[in-house]
Write an enzyme that holds these catalytic residues in place. Structure first.
Site, short mmCIF file in Angstrom:
data_model
loop_
_atom_site.label_atom_id
_atom_site.label_comp_id
_atom_site.label_asym_id
_atom_site.label_seq_id
_atom_site.Cartn_x
_atom_site.Cartn_y
_atom_site.Cartn_z
CB SER A 168 -8.16 3.46 3.22
OG SER A 168 -7.30 2.82 4.01
CE LYS A 225 -3.76 2.14 2.64
NZ LYS A 225 -4.81 1.65 3.90
CB SER A 228 -8.24 0.47 6.11
OG SER A 228 -9.11 1.52 6.03
#
EC number: 6.3.5.7
Length: 492
Positions: free
Chosen positions: A158, A78, A182
């Site tokens: 997210s 990420k 997330s």
């Protein structure tokens, strides 16, 4: 033979050790898949040259029979994990061209064990979002489609880019971060195993901060065994992180397939009272029955203050974000907006106005408000007190049970434009994941069934502090019970 990019981490390690294929071949299979599905917008930075170089080194280690635990395994990170010499943006315009000169501890741990990085994945800006629609690089599209509609769906957020990458066979595993859900919510939406360890198990050093008392690195994989392998590599004490826990990294792989005898599963009935889709409720009930048949004892529990979790979270997290994001001022790094004869205050204002997206601005404003002298007692301090009550509820429950099972999300994946104009509805998507985050507990989302529209639905397992082992044990039992279901998006 299974396509190389569809192999699990465990099967890839086995194949590499048996010399059925090389790491370079494995990496090239993933690169081909990434290039084929760039329309999903899962990656924001591709590091193919680095990956091939790391794969060559891995192949040499295999040739010398000296492989490390993740030797040659392709993963994605990420884009809030700092990667030395590689752009790290948190998918915000304010950091769009930022290249760190140091490595995050979690990515370094994986590199030290032989991992091969394919690239950095898309995410909601500064990890603020539940649908991956706030990124400065644009939306991420889920690999999944409903069986009655061809509309593009969100992968969750997210960590939506990481979820899309693993679900779409563009990475064997992918790092995410979990502040209020997330990792777990995107895993539920995309048919993956998403694991958030105990707060402090993984170092936060080198992770771009959202809410420091909640942020924790997590991992997306396609099997529970893969999660155990990746977690063993990621976790560990780090003196560079003041919140890191000084605890031995446990051996986790033996949890897979172990007996459920004498395991007590808590079911928080009060959390199923509203806002949950019928398909999700049915899968929850089916999962409880599955665990009961596997030998677990089912215990009804109440988490009285969990219903306040969302309200508490959206006071505490924005408050911490407003403090953390004050460092982005255009002076030291990141975007700077300038004009002639401007004052320092004008430069701050113009830089932050241009650099932050609407959702981030909204949360900074909420956080600044609740920390103001007039509101500190009424909102922030009260939220911290209720957070303690939520944690106490879990402590009381864990005196009677070994793990708690509930949905990871109240709904299936929704259309990209469906909820973006109503932030309140979007916030409620984290209804089931936030309480465990507030308490800092280990938890996982595991695919448990499909909705009537053919979309994956995940169940969440919450464990005691530092008890990742039992979370994996329960997750493995659920995985075995639904192995007849194919959690694979069509066309991939």
């Amino acid at each position: 033979m299974t396509e190389l990019n569809k192999l699990t981490v465990a099967d890839s390690i086995k194949g590499l050790k048996n010399k059925d294929f090389t790491s370079k071949e494995l990496v090239n299979a993933h690169i081909t898949q990434i290039e084929k599905h760039r329309n999903l917008n899962a990656y924001v930075t591709e590091t193919f040259d680095l990956a091939l170089k790391q794969a060559e080194a891995a192949d040499q280690n295999y040739a010398q029979n000296q492989p490390r635990t993740l030797e040659g395994i392709p993963f994605a990170a990420k884009d809030l994990f700092c990667t030395k010499g590689i752009r790290t943006t948190a998918c915000s315009n304010i950091l769009k061209n930022f290249v760190p000169n140091y490595e995050s501890s979690v990515t370094q741990n994986i590199f030290d064990k032989g991992g091969v990085m394919l690239g950095k994945t898309n995410m909601d800006e500064f990890a603020m979002g539940s649908a991956n629609i706030t990124s400065c690089f644009g939306n991420v599209i889920s690999p999944w489609k409903a069986n009655d509609d061809n509309a593009d769906l969100v992968p969750g957020g997210s960590s939506g880019g990481s979820a899309a990458a693993v679900s779409g066979f563009m990475a064997s595993a992918a790092l995410g971060s979990d502040t209020g859900g997330s990792v777990r919510q995107p895993a539920s939406f995309t048919g993956l195993v998403g694991f958030k360890p105990t707060y402090g198990r993984c170092s936060r050093y080198g992770m771009v901060s959202f809410a420091s008392s909640l942020d924790q690195a997590g991992i997306f994989t396609r099997s529970v065994l893969d999660s155990s392998i990746m977690l063993e590599a990621m976790m560990g004490f780090d003196a560079k992180d003041s919140t890191s826990i000084k605890a031995e990294v446990p051996e986790l792989q033996s949890a897979i397939g172990s007996s459920m005898k004498n395991i007590k599963i808590g079911v928080p009935l009060n959390l199923g009272e509203g806002g949950i889709e019928p398909d999700v409720m049915k899968i929850w009930q089916d999962t409880i029955e599955l665990l009961k048949n596997a030998g677990a004892e089912i215990v009804d529990i109440i988490l009285p203050h969990a219903k306040y979790g969302v309200a508490v979270y959206y006071v505490i997290a924005p408050a911490e974000a407003s403090s953390n994001l004050s460092r982005y001022d255009g002076v030291r790094y990141g975007l700077r907006v300038e004009r002639e004869n401007m004052t320092l205050d004008e430069m701050y204002e113009m830089t932050r106005s241009a650099g932050f997206g609407e959702e981030v601005k909204r949360r900074i404003m909420i956080g600044t408000y609740v920390l103001s002298s007039n509101c500190m007692d009424a909102y922030y301090l009260k939220a911290q007190k209720v957070r303690r009550l939520v944690a106490n509820d879990f402590n009381n429950a864990f005196e009677k049970v070994d793990a708690i099972v509930l949905p990871a999300a109240p709904t299936e994946a929704f259309k990209i434009a469906e909820k973006q104009n109503d932030p309140t509805i979007m916030y409620l998507n984290d209804l089931f994941t936030i309480p465990a985050s507030l308490a800092g507990l280990p938890c996982a989302s595991i695919p448990a069934g499909l909705s009537a529209r053919g979309l994956p639905l995940g169940m969440q397992i919450i464990g005691k502090q530092l008890d990742e082992y039992n979370v994996l044990k329960v997750a493995s039992t659920i995985e075995s019970g639904v192995k007849h279901i194919k959690f694979e998006p069509a066309g991939f």
